[in-house]
Design an enzyme around this catalytic site. Structure first.
Site, PDB file in Angstrom:
ATOM      1  N   ARG A  74      -2.681 -27.082 -14.112  1.00  0.00           N
ATOM      2  CA  ARG A  74      -3.722 -26.221 -14.707  1.00  0.00           C
ATOM      3  C   ARG A  74      -4.691 -25.629 -13.681  1.00  0.00           C
ATOM      4  O   ARG A  74      -5.810 -25.266 -14.004  1.00  0.00           O
ATOM      5  CB  ARG A  74      -4.508 -26.983 -15.781  1.00  0.00           C
ATOM      6  CG  ARG A  74      -3.625 -27.471 -16.899  1.00  0.00           C
ATOM      7  CD  ARG A  74      -4.418 -27.992 -18.050  1.00  0.00           C
ATOM      8  NE  ARG A  74      -3.516 -28.505 -19.060  1.00  0.00           N
ATOM      9  CZ  ARG A  74      -2.989 -29.737 -19.022  1.00  0.00           C
ATOM     10  NH1 ARG A  74      -3.294 -30.570 -18.048  1.00  0.00           N
ATOM     11  NH2 ARG A  74      -2.162 -30.117 -19.968  1.00  0.00           N
TER      12      ARG A  74
ATOM     13  N   LYS B 197      -5.590 -10.864  -9.406  1.00  0.00           N
ATOM     14  CA  LYS B 197      -4.462 -10.629 -10.322  1.00  0.00           C
ATOM     15  C   LYS B 197      -3.237 -11.306  -9.745  1.00  0.00           C
ATOM     16  O   LYS B 197      -2.896 -11.094  -8.572  1.00  0.00           O
ATOM     17  CB  LYS B 197      -4.182  -9.131 -10.456  1.00  0.00           C
ATOM     18  CG  LYS B 197      -5.060  -8.409 -11.440  1.00  0.00           C
ATOM     19  CD  LYS B 197      -4.455  -7.035 -11.677  1.00  0.00           C
ATOM     20  CE  LYS B 197      -5.330  -6.160 -12.526  1.00  0.00           C
ATOM     21  NZ  LYS B 197      -4.745  -4.823 -12.696  1.00  0.00           N
TER      22      LYS B 197
ATOM     23  N   GLU C 268     -10.616  -6.229 -15.904  1.00  0.00           N
ATOM     24  CA  GLU C 268     -10.171  -4.867 -16.227  1.00  0.00           C
ATOM     25  C   GLU C 268     -10.467  -4.448 -17.657  1.00  0.00           C
ATOM     26  O   GLU C 268      -9.590  -4.043 -18.411  1.00  0.00           O
ATOM     27  CB  GLU C 268      -8.665  -4.723 -15.926  1.00  0.00           C
ATOM     28  CG  GLU C 268      -8.275  -3.269 -15.768  1.00  0.00           C
ATOM     29  CD  GLU C 268      -6.899  -3.087 -15.155  1.00  0.00           C
ATOM     30  OE1 GLU C 268      -6.561  -3.790 -14.202  1.00  0.00           O
ATOM     31  OE2 GLU C 268      -6.172  -2.203 -15.653  1.00  0.00           O
TER      32      GLU C 268
ATOM     33  N   ARG D  33     -12.345  -1.250 -13.522  1.00  0.00           N
ATOM     34  CA  ARG D  33     -11.257  -1.728 -12.665  1.00  0.00           C
ATOM     35  C   ARG D  33      -9.986  -0.896 -12.846  1.00  0.00           C
ATOM     36  O   ARG D  33      -9.159  -0.800 -11.941  1.00  0.00           O
ATOM     37  CB  ARG D  33     -10.982  -3.220 -12.939  1.00  0.00           C
ATOM     38  CG  ARG D  33      -9.946  -3.787 -11.995  1.00  0.00           C
ATOM     39  CD  ARG D  33      -9.925  -5.288 -11.946  1.00  0.00           C
ATOM     40  NE  ARG D  33      -8.871  -5.728 -11.027  1.00  0.00           N
ATOM     41  CZ  ARG D  33      -8.691  -6.964 -10.616  1.00  0.00           C
ATOM     42  NH1 ARG D  33      -9.487  -7.922 -11.030  1.00  0.00           N
ATOM     43  NH2 ARG D  33      -7.715  -7.277  -9.783  1.00  0.00           N
TER      44      ARG D  33
ATOM     45  N   ASN E  58      -5.952   1.918 -10.693  1.00  0.00           N
ATOM     46  CA  ASN E  58      -4.562   2.252 -11.049  1.00  0.00           C
ATOM     47  C   ASN E  58      -4.240   3.729 -10.857  1.00  0.00           C
ATOM     48  O   ASN E  58      -3.231   4.211 -11.379  1.00  0.00           O
ATOM     49  CB  ASN E  58      -4.291   1.862 -12.508  1.00  0.00           C
ATOM     50  CG  ASN E  58      -4.396   0.364 -12.705  1.00  0.00           C
ATOM     51  OD1 ASN E  58      -4.045  -0.403 -11.819  1.00  0.00           O
ATOM     52  ND2 ASN E  58      -4.909  -0.055 -13.847  1.00  0.00           N
TER      53      ASN E  58
ATOM     54  N   HIS F 275       4.743   3.875 -11.746  1.00  0.00           N
ATOM     55  CA  HIS F 275       5.620   2.876 -12.364  1.00  0.00           C
ATOM     56  C   HIS F 275       6.837   3.536 -13.011  1.00  0.00           C
ATOM     57  O   HIS F 275       7.938   2.988 -12.986  1.00  0.00           O
ATOM     58  CB  HIS F 275       4.859   2.060 -13.418  1.00  0.00           C
ATOM     59  CG  HIS F 275       4.051   0.945 -12.811  1.00  0.00           C
ATOM     60  ND1 HIS F 275       3.081   0.264 -13.499  1.00  0.00           N
ATOM     61  CD2 HIS F 275       4.071   0.416 -11.572  1.00  0.00           C
ATOM     62  CE1 HIS F 275       2.540  -0.646 -12.699  1.00  0.00           C
ATOM     63  NE2 HIS F 275       3.121  -0.569 -11.524  1.00  0.00           N
TER      64      HIS F 275
ATOM     65  N   HIS G 263       6.567   0.473  -3.762  1.00  0.00           N
ATOM     66  CA  HIS G 263       5.459   0.668  -4.690  1.00  0.00           C
ATOM     67  C   HIS G 263       4.491   1.750  -4.181  1.00  0.00           C
ATOM     68  O   HIS G 263       4.144   2.683  -4.913  1.00  0.00           O
ATOM     69  CB  HIS G 263       4.755  -0.690  -4.859  1.00  0.00           C
ATOM     70  CG  HIS G 263       3.538  -0.652  -5.701  1.00  0.00           C
ATOM     71  ND1 HIS G 263       3.596  -0.462  -7.075  1.00  0.00           N
ATOM     72  CD2 HIS G 263       2.220  -0.779  -5.387  1.00  0.00           C
ATOM     73  CE1 HIS G 263       2.365  -0.482  -7.552  1.00  0.00           C
ATOM     74  NE2 HIS G 263       1.514  -0.681  -6.557  1.00  0.00           N
TER      75      HIS G 263
HETATM   76  N1  NAD Z   1      -2.120  -8.562  -7.525  1.00  0.00           N
HETATM   77  C1  NAD Z   1      -2.457  -7.322  -7.354  1.00  0.00           C
HETATM   78  O1  NAD Z   1      -3.592  -6.924  -7.618  1.00  0.00           O
HETATM   79  C2  NAD Z   1      -1.454  -6.370  -6.797  1.00  0.00           C
HETATM   80  C3  NAD Z   1      -1.852  -5.105  -6.357  1.00  0.00           C
HETATM   81  C4  NAD Z   1      -0.898  -4.266  -5.795  1.00  0.00           C
HETATM   82  C5  NAD Z   1       0.415  -4.685  -5.662  1.00  0.00           C
HETATM   83  N2  NAD Z   1       0.763  -5.928  -6.105  1.00  0.00           N
HETATM   84  C6  NAD Z   1       2.125  -6.419  -5.975  1.00  0.00           C
HETATM   85  O2  NAD Z   1       2.397  -6.546  -4.599  1.00  0.00           O
HETATM   86  C7  NAD Z   1       3.802  -6.398  -4.388  1.00  0.00           C
HETATM   87  C8  NAD Z   1       4.036  -5.460  -3.248  1.00  0.00           C
HETATM   88  O3  NAD Z   1       3.467  -6.028  -2.096  1.00  0.00           O
HETATM   89  P1  NAD Z   1       3.968  -5.634  -0.627  1.00  0.00           P
HETATM   90  O4  NAD Z   1       3.982  -4.176  -0.506  1.00  0.00           O
HETATM   91  O5  NAD Z   1       3.163  -6.430   0.320  1.00  0.00           O
HETATM   92  O6  NAD Z   1       5.504  -6.075  -0.665  1.00  0.00           O
HETATM   93  P2  NAD Z   1       6.279  -7.371  -0.141  1.00  0.00           P
HETATM   94  O7  NAD Z   1       5.519  -8.601  -0.342  1.00  0.00           O
HETATM   95  O8  NAD Z   1       7.623  -7.304  -0.733  1.00  0.00           O
HETATM   96  O9  NAD Z   1       6.368  -7.093   1.426  1.00  0.00           O
HETATM   97  C9  NAD Z   1       7.096  -5.983   1.896  1.00  0.00           C
HETATM   98  C10 NAD Z   1       8.179  -6.411   2.909  1.00  0.00           C
HETATM   99  O10 NAD Z   1       7.562  -6.689   4.146  1.00  0.00           O
HETATM  100  C11 NAD Z   1       7.904  -8.011   4.571  1.00  0.00           C
HETATM  101  N3  NAD Z   1       6.764  -8.475   5.340  1.00  0.00           N
HETATM  102  C12 NAD Z   1       5.603  -8.967   4.879  1.00  0.00           C
HETATM  103  N4  NAD Z   1       4.749  -9.161   5.886  1.00  0.00           N
HETATM  104  C13 NAD Z   1       5.397  -8.806   7.017  1.00  0.00           C
HETATM  105  C14 NAD Z   1       5.033  -8.777   8.387  1.00  0.00           C
HETATM  106  N5  NAD Z   1       3.807  -9.108   8.790  1.00  0.00           N
HETATM  107  N6  NAD Z   1       5.941  -8.373   9.276  1.00  0.00           N
HETATM  108  C15 NAD Z   1       7.177  -7.981   8.867  1.00  0.00           C
HETATM  109  N7  NAD Z   1       7.574  -7.955   7.595  1.00  0.00           N
HETATM  110  C16 NAD Z   1       6.686  -8.364   6.681  1.00  0.00           C
HETATM  111  C17 NAD Z   1       8.182  -8.727   3.299  1.00  0.00           C
HETATM  112  O11 NAD Z   1       8.960  -9.889   3.495  1.00  0.00           O
HETATM  113  C18 NAD Z   1       8.913  -7.653   2.518  1.00  0.00           C
HETATM  114  O12 NAD Z   1      10.233  -7.548   2.939  1.00  0.00           O
HETATM  115  C19 NAD Z   1       4.380  -5.907  -5.693  1.00  0.00           C
HETATM  116  O13 NAD Z   1       5.032  -6.976  -6.328  1.00  0.00           O
HETATM  117  C20 NAD Z   1       3.161  -5.488  -6.498  1.00  0.00           C
HETATM  118  O14 NAD Z   1       3.343  -5.655  -7.879  1.00  0.00           O
HETATM  119  C21 NAD Z   1      -0.147  -6.770  -6.657  1.00  0.00           C
END
Ligand code: NAD
Length: 547
Positions: free
Chosen positions: A307, A329, A423, A427, A431, A438, A451
């Site tokens: 929890r 989030k 949100e 907030r 988006n 999306h 993304h």
């Molecule tokens: N929680 C939130 O508020 C929020 C906001 C925006 C996006 N997201 C989420 O975040 C995700 C996207 O995140 P992302 O763009 O970081 O993608 P990701 O975590 O998939 O990373 C992108 C790629 O880079 C690699 N990588 C990470 N750090 C590295 C480094 N220092 N050197 C080399 N390679 C590295 C990863 O292994 C992956 O292959 C999505 O799932 C999205 O839904 C969440």
């Protein structure tokens, strides 16, 4: 800038070591990163005399060359803000050793003779190697000079295996350990996410994976569980683990398969498997080390395990540093929708170590820039203008520019989150471009576009709609498009068909009571929530921005 430590000037860095150790390559990179002038002692002598080093050897003998070398070193080490690459024999003279040690920080790049031989064997410009058996000669020179290098050096960097970039980072880390007040920490910026009892700091800077002093105060017990993935783990896990273990922490680790495709419940379960197998307690701290996927999954696991256990974000992508690690989030995907199973769960600490961005693929860097630009568009015109001026510095990964952009992005996000944690209103502005985006991500199939890429093309659709509503001028739309393009991002959506876009958008989480709440721009730097766009208006904007 001159940083002093006792008598030493940390703004005068002198690289010593055998021929082929990489003094010039490493020195140039070190100088670039620290904004110091680079000088190669041999090249300066050539420029001054107008003849090659073999020629000087031929006419004046080694002794004559050494005299010139001492003279040149005397001059160079009196210059402020300089990195000097020296000739391999500079340490032969006691006068040179003394002069170097008292005028700057002497760094010995220690590379084994075998590797030196491989690097230098085709080089005709090394008079000392023009012998029958150059390999043996290198061995002999190494035996003779290694003790002298050691005597002269303040720092010894074991090189050979790593590339020049790795050696530069090792030097910077070592400098930072000896002089904690010099740039690495000078560059660190700290923000606070003001959420009352759940407030937390975001530290942004270099070398933070080594900063046990930032992590320890946040830990309740001596146990931590690190969640990372198969790409980030091999790059950064050992550094973090060593920092924690040196501080007496017990460390458990799970490494997840890489990619959005694994942001699901079965993979989440692997985190719980590890936590249970390692008998982690509610007071154990979970650390997510990776991009947004690892952060979202680690955060959700922390929210659920017994929890709720304390949670620390160590984001390693630009996107995660400016966006997903801040704000609480957390989620995993379901086959029927992205981020559909999740929780709001705030971390105790966010550590954004800019050094980790050095290994990020360029496409991922660009994707992160989409979110950075977003902050400028929705609420920070001044920042948007700064981005227009400085984008190339970010693409070149200049640490100071990155630190500034990350701090400013996080500040924007932290303000929005503090005002509207779950949100209910403002907030949603974060988006911008996401509803159209999306649709692009789902329509093409996840993994096709990143993304951030989908957000950029989606933002262009939102900008187009804002133009249709009379809020943005055509020139404004063009200005946004130009900035995204410079960042290496797409500005046109794929042709999925307008009907398909609208259908996919109708499934978005931003649908409330059947109405789609779009984020549009009333002006540059001013995002608004708009719930009244008709399907025809949306269709026109999509149509106009697809190619
Ligand atoms: N929680 C939130 O508020 C929020 C906001 C925006 C996006 N997201 C989420 O975040 C995700 C996207 O995140 P992302 O763009 O970081 O993608 P990701 O975590 O998939 O990373 C992108 C790629 O880079 C690699 N990588 C990470 N750090 C590295 C480094 N220092 N050197 C080399 N390679 C590295 C990863 O292994 C992956 O292959 C999505 O799932 C999205 O839904 C969440």
């Amino acid at each position: 800038m001159i940083w002093t430590s006792g008598e030493l000037r940390v703004s005068c860095l002198i690289l010593i070591g055998m021929m082929g150790a990489g003094k010039t390559t490493v020195g140039k990179e070190l100088a670039r990163r620290r904004k110091l002038r680079f000088a190669d002692c041999d090249h300066e002598i050539i420029a001054r005399t107008g003849v090659s080093i073999p020629t000087i050897f031929e006419i004046e003998g080694e002794e004559g060359f050494r005299r010139r070398e001492t003279h040149m070193m005397d001059e160079l080490t009196q210059e402020p803000d300089i990195v000097i690459a020296t000739g391999g024999g500079v340490v032969l003279s006691p006068l040179n050793r003394e002069l170097m040690r008292t005028r700057g920080v002497v760094i010995y790049l220690n590379v084994p003779p075998q590797i030196l031989y491989e690097r230098t064997r085709h080089d005709r410009n090394r008079p000392l190697l023009q012998v029958d058996n150059p390999r043996q000669r290198i061995e002999e020179l190494f035996q003779q000079r290694d003790p002298l290098y050691r005597e002269a050096a303040h720092l010894i960097i074991e090189g050979g295996r790593g590339n020049p970039g790795t050696m530069v980072r090792m030097i910077e880390n070592a400098l930072h350990k000896l002089w904690p007040t010099e740039p690495e920490s000078e560059l660190m910026r700290t923000l606070n996410v003001a959420l009352g009892e759940r407030a937390y700091p975001i530290h942004i800077g270099r070398g933070l994976l080594e900063r046990a002093d930032l992590i320890l105060p946040q830990l309740k017990t001596k146990r931590v569980a690190i969640v990372t993935n198969d790409v980030v783990g091999p790059l950064y896990l050992e550094r973090l683990r060593a920092t924690l273990e040196a501080a007496g922490m017990q460390v458990a680790v799970v490494s997840l398969p890489d990619g959005e495709a694994h942001k699901d419940l079965p993979t989440l379960n692997r985190i719980f498997d590890m936590l249970l197998a390692e008998r982690c307690e509610r007071s154990t701290t979970l650390i997510a080390l990776g991009g947004g996927v690892v952060g979202d999954m680690g955060g959700f696991a922390a929210a659920c395990y017994q929890r709720g256990m304390p949670f620390i974000q160590i984001p390693t992508t630009l996107l995660a540093q400016v966006d997903s690690s801040v704000g609480g989030k957390t989620a995993v995907n379901h086959a029927l929708g992205k981020n559909m199973i999740g929780a709001f769960y705030q971390p105790r600490l966010v550590l954004a170590d800019i050094d980790t961005l050095s290994t990020l693929p360029v496409r991922e860097l660009s994707a992160g820039l989409a979110e950075v630009i977003k902050y400028g568009l929705i609420r920070d015109l001044e920042f948007l203008e700064w981005l227009e001026q400085n984008l190339e510095r970010l693409l070149a990964r200049e640490p100071e520019a990155l630190a500034y952009a990350i701090e400013r992005s996080c500040r924007n996000k932290a303000e929005v989150v503090a005002a509207d944690e779950t949100e209910q209103g403002e907030r949603a502005l974060l988006n911008l471009g996401h509803t159209f985006g999306h649709a692009i991500e789902t329509g093409l199939g996840y993994g096709e576009w990143l993304h951030g890429e989908a957000v950029a093309a989606g933002t262009m659709m939102a900008a187009q709609l804002s133009h249709q509503l009379g809020w943005l001028s055509a020139a404004d739309v063009e200005r946004i498009s130009a900035l995204f393009e410079r960042a290496g991002l797409p500005v046109w959506g794929p042709r999925l068909g307008v009907e398909r876009y609208l259908e996919l958008m109708a499934h978005d989480k931003k649908v409330e009571a059947g109405k789609l709440r779009l984020i549009l721009l009333r002006a540059l730097g001013q995002g608004v929530i708009h719930g009244d766009a008709s399907p025809a208006e949306m269709a026109a904007a999509i149509e106009a921005r697809c190619r």
